[in-house]
Motif scaffolding. Structure first.
Motif, short mmCIF file in Angstrom:
data_model
loop_
_atom_site.label_atom_id
_atom_site.label_comp_id
_atom_site.label_asym_id
_atom_site.label_seq_id
_atom_site.Cartn_x
_atom_site.Cartn_y
_atom_site.Cartn_z
N ILE A 74 57.18 -66.12 -51.21
CA ILE A 74 57.19 -67.19 -50.02
C ILE A 74 58.20 -67.94 -49.84
CG2 ILE A 74 54.94 -69.33 -49.80
CD1 ILE A 74 53.20 -66.76 -50.82
N ASP A 75 59.03 -68.79 -50.85
CA ASP A 75 59.32 -69.44 -51.16
C ASP A 75 60.29 -69.04 -50.36
OD1 ASP A 75 57.99 -71.65 -52.91
OD2 ASP A 75 58.74 -70.45 -54.84
N ASP A 76 61.12 -68.30 -50.24
CA ASP A 76 62.23 -68.02 -49.59
C ASP A 76 62.60 -67.94 -48.20
OD1 ASP A 76 63.53 -67.31 -51.88
OD2 ASP A 76 63.06 -64.84 -52.52
N VAL A 77 61.05 -67.42 -47.35
CA VAL A 77 60.32 -67.41 -46.36
C VAL A 77 60.28 -68.78 -45.72
CG1 VAL A 77 59.28 -66.86 -44.94
CG2 VAL A 77 59.08 -65.29 -46.11
N LEU A 78 60.18 -69.75 -46.12
CA LEU A 78 59.43 -71.30 -46.12
C LEU A 78 61.17 -71.79 -46.05
CD1 LEU A 78 56.54 -72.29 -48.01
CD2 LEU A 78 56.51 -71.76 -45.86
N ARG A 79 61.90 -71.63 -47.17
CA ARG A 79 63.65 -72.46 -47.45
C ARG A 79 63.84 -72.23 -46.10
NH1 ARG A 79 63.25 -71.55 -53.36
NH2 ARG A 79 62.46 -73.89 -54.54
N ARG A 80 64.18 -70.77 -45.98
CA ARG A 80 64.77 -69.99 -45.11
C ARG A 80 64.01 -70.27 -43.10
NH1 ARG A 80 64.28 -65.71 -45.45
NH2 ARG A 80 63.32 -64.50 -44.14
N TRP A 81 62.79 -70.82 -43.22
CA TRP A 81 62.27 -70.70 -41.62
C TRP A 81 62.78 -72.88 -41.67
CZ3 TRP A 81 56.88 -68.35 -41.10
CH2 TRP A 81 57.59 -66.93 -41.15
N LYS A 82 62.85 -73.43 -42.80
CA LYS A 82 62.92 -74.47 -42.17
C LYS A 82 64.56 -75.00 -42.02
CE LYS A 82 58.86 -76.37 -45.57
NZ LYS A 82 58.85 -76.82 -46.97
N GLN A 83 65.19 -74.12 -42.30
CA GLN A 83 66.62 -74.30 -42.18
C GLN A 83 67.13 -74.16 -40.22
OE1 GLN A 83 68.74 -76.31 -43.80
NE2 GLN A 83 67.20 -76.22 -44.85
N ASP A 84 65.95 -72.99 -39.69
CA ASP A 84 66.20 -72.79 -38.21
C ASP A 84 64.59 -73.14 -37.88
OD1 ASP A 84 66.58 -71.51 -36.10
OD2 ASP A 84 65.83 -69.39 -37.06
N ASP A 125 64.35 -72.97 -34.87
CA ASP A 125 63.58 -71.67 -33.33
C ASP A 125 62.59 -70.85 -34.74
OD1 ASP A 125 65.35 -72.25 -31.13
OD2 ASP A 125 67.14 -71.45 -32.41
N SER A 126 62.75 -71.23 -36.25
CA SER A 126 61.92 -70.62 -36.85
C SER A 126 60.38 -70.63 -36.34
CB SER A 126 61.74 -70.61 -38.28
OG SER A 126 61.43 -71.70 -38.21
N ALA A 127 59.19 -68.99 -36.47
CA ALA A 127 57.18 -69.42 -36.93
C ALA A 127 57.19 -71.01 -37.11
CB ALA A 127 57.46 -68.16 -37.65
N TYR A 128 57.93 -71.29 -38.53
CA TYR A 128 57.40 -72.22 -39.16
C TYR A 128 57.47 -73.65 -38.48
CZ TYR A 128 57.62 -76.27 -42.16
OH TYR A 128 57.01 -77.70 -42.99
N TYR A 129 58.71 -74.11 -37.51
CA TYR A 129 58.85 -75.12 -36.33
C TYR A 129 57.56 -74.56 -35.27
CZ TYR A 129 61.66 -76.80 -39.26
OH TYR A 129 62.14 -77.67 -39.96
N GLU A 130 57.55 -73.50 -34.62
CA GLU A 130 56.68 -73.29 -33.66
C GLU A 130 55.47 -73.63 -34.18
OE1 GLU A 130 55.58 -69.01 -31.15
OE2 GLU A 130 57.13 -69.17 -32.38
N LYS A 138 63.26 -82.29 -34.26
CA LYS A 138 62.62 -80.44 -33.85
C LYS A 138 61.63 -79.74 -32.76
CE LYS A 138 65.70 -79.42 -38.51
NZ LYS A 138 65.58 -78.68 -39.48
N THR A 139 60.60 -80.83 -33.27
CA THR A 139 59.44 -80.67 -32.96
C THR A 139 59.44 -80.72 -31.48
OG1 THR A 139 57.98 -80.77 -35.50
CG2 THR A 139 56.97 -80.59 -32.82
N HIS A 140 60.26 -82.07 -30.72
CA HIS A 140 60.51 -82.61 -29.89
C HIS A 140 61.72 -82.04 -29.11
CE1 HIS A 140 59.18 -86.87 -30.83
NE2 HIS A 140 58.20 -86.22 -30.83
N ARG A 141 62.71 -81.36 -29.99
CA ARG A 141 63.47 -80.49 -29.29
C ARG A 141 62.37 -79.08 -29.14
NH1 ARG A 141 67.31 -81.93 -32.77
NH2 ARG A 141 67.12 -80.32 -34.05
N LEU A 142 61.64 -78.30 -29.45
CA LEU A 142 61.03 -77.42 -29.01
C LEU A 142 60.38 -77.59 -27.53
CD1 LEU A 142 59.88 -76.19 -32.84
CD2 LEU A 142 61.70 -74.72 -31.25
N ALA A 143 59.56 -78.55 -28.11
CA ALA A 143 58.40 -78.96 -26.51
C ALA A 143 59.31 -78.99 -25.80
CB ALA A 143 57.95 -79.99 -26.82
#
Length: 416
Positions: free
Chosen positions: A217-227, A229-234, A411-416
């Motif tokens: 879980i930690d690995d996925v969260l850390r990886r997504w927070k660096q991207d 375009d990941s599912a985390y920010y989506e 990042k959220t604004h850029r996604l929007a």
């Protein structure tokens, strides 16, 4: 298992070796709730489903109220429970991964027209709190130590607590700010300046769950927070759009104001207690001094006091962590010892202007620590503080770091 619903759609095809995890789901929208098919939804529910898809886990859900979910987790009857705030007491009974899913804080809400603006205003008030929640334990400890008489109304959920205030069964309700910002208006309630208990939210785990699951879980969260375009920010972007991003800035401002009020009240606590209870012994006063230091060290903000010459006289635990030095190595030093030359010069100019003018200011500061290459952004509230008659005023400050929040918002604004 009776009452357990398979989360269809988490995995289109599940390998024979895929792990099956039982997930507790309690009703705490918009962070967590169960949909019509029993699947976990909300910010943390959707993220967990995305993580399960990434790791090829098969999830089964079990609906329960929060306190029952914690009991089932501790007993090993469920494997994971989303939306759990870390606390030292809980960490002794259940397991947590290392990377926070998100940050939150708690706030008191009241009916329109009520006038609770500080902890001491809770005297003779009825306060609804979720049974077993971090809000309940924190408020109970603070009011007991300050000898504030409060009537507690335990409830099963934030929604039930808000309804109790709307029905005049309680005067106030404690809840996390995400739920409050989302639903307070529907119940005819408004937020108070009493903000407390900044919290990190995790997927709590049964003590019997293998450590490898939490590591993944930690690995996925850390990886997504660096991207970006990941599912985390989506997921964050989708749910923030529903709760209204314009509400976020006022809440941060209220947080800073509330922390300033809390600091001033704590600084005057000795005088208040002497006026209210003249028979207190010196031993009791010493106990309250320890409590004051404990509370200031538990606040998730940088709190400091500087002398009239701008030397540090007091710093809390967060300041020690910021400078990566023990408190004793900070007291007596100047900002030049911790920030780069340009930042130290800007800080000194602002602080000296405050001492010269005698006025409180709220300012956004952009500073760089020695040895770092990135600029940190702080929302700072600074004011002169007279500690003794005839002495030159000191400078009292509270700084809340907005760096991660602003980056996430951008990042959220850029996604929007």
């Amino acid at each position: 298992m009776s009452g357990t619903l398979l989360l269809a759609g988490c995995l289109a095809t599940t390998p024979v070796s895929a792990e099956t995890l039982t997930v507790g789901v309690y009703h705490n929208p918009p962070k967590l709730f169960a949909d019509d098919e029993g699947r976990p939804r909300g910010v943390l529910g959707d993220l967990l489903q995305a993580i399960a898809k990434e790791e090829q886990w098969q999830l089964e859900s079990l609906q329960c109220d929060f306190q029952h979910c914690l009991t089932l987790l501790e007993q090993g009857d469920i494997d994971l429970l989303p939306d759990v705030a870390w606390s030292e007491e809980r960490a002794q009974r259940i397991a947590f991964h290392e990377e926070p899913v998100m940050h939150s804080w708690s706030q008191l809400y009241q009916r329109e027209g009520a006038k609770v603006s500080a902890i001491f205003d809770l005297e003779q008030q009825r306060v609804a709190v979720v049974s077993g929640s971090v809000q309940q334990s924190y408020l109970a400890a603070v009011t007991e130590r300050f000898d504030i008489n409060v009537t507690w109304l335990p409830v099963s959920s934030f929604a039930r607590g808000f309804q109790a205030v709307a029905d005049d069964e309680a005067d106030l309700v404690a809840a996390n700010h995400l739920f409050g910002d989302w639903r307070a208006h529907d119940y005819g309630l408004s937020d108070t300046p009493v903000i407390f208990q900044p919290a990190r939210l995790f997927y709590a785990a049964s003590p019997q769950l293998p450590d490898e699951i939490l590591s993944r879980i930690d690995d996925v969260l850390r990886r997504w927070k660096q991207d970006k375009d990941s599912a985390y920010y989506e997921t964050l972007g989708a749910w923030r759009a529903m709760t209204g991003p314009s509400q976020l800035i006022p809440t941060w401002v209220w947080w800073g104001i509330s922390l300033l009020i809390l600091l001033l009240m704590l600084a005057l606590l000795g005088n208040v207690l002497l006026k209210r209870r003249m028979r207190l012994s010196r031993e009791q006063l010493n106990t309250h001094e320890v409590l004051l230091a404990t509370i200031l060290d538990s606040v998730d903000a940088y709190i400091y006091i500087k002398s009239s010459s701008l030397k540090y006289r007091y710093v809390n635990r967060r300041m020690s962590e910021l400078f990566n030095r023990p408190k004793e190595a900070i007291v007596g030093k100047y900002d030049d010892d911790f920030f780069n030359a340009e930042s130290a010069k800007a800080i000194k100019k602002v602080d000296q202007n405050i001492l010269d003018s005698g006025k409180k200011v709220t300012i956004e500061e952009h500073n760089m620590l020695q040895g770092e290459e990135h600029v940190r952004t702080f929302l700072s509230i600074k004011m002169p503080l007279t500690t003794a008659p005839g002495e030159a005023p000191c400078l009292c400050g509270i700084s809340t770091e907005l760096t991660e929040y602003l980056e996430m918002q951008s990042k959220t604004h850029r996604l929007a």
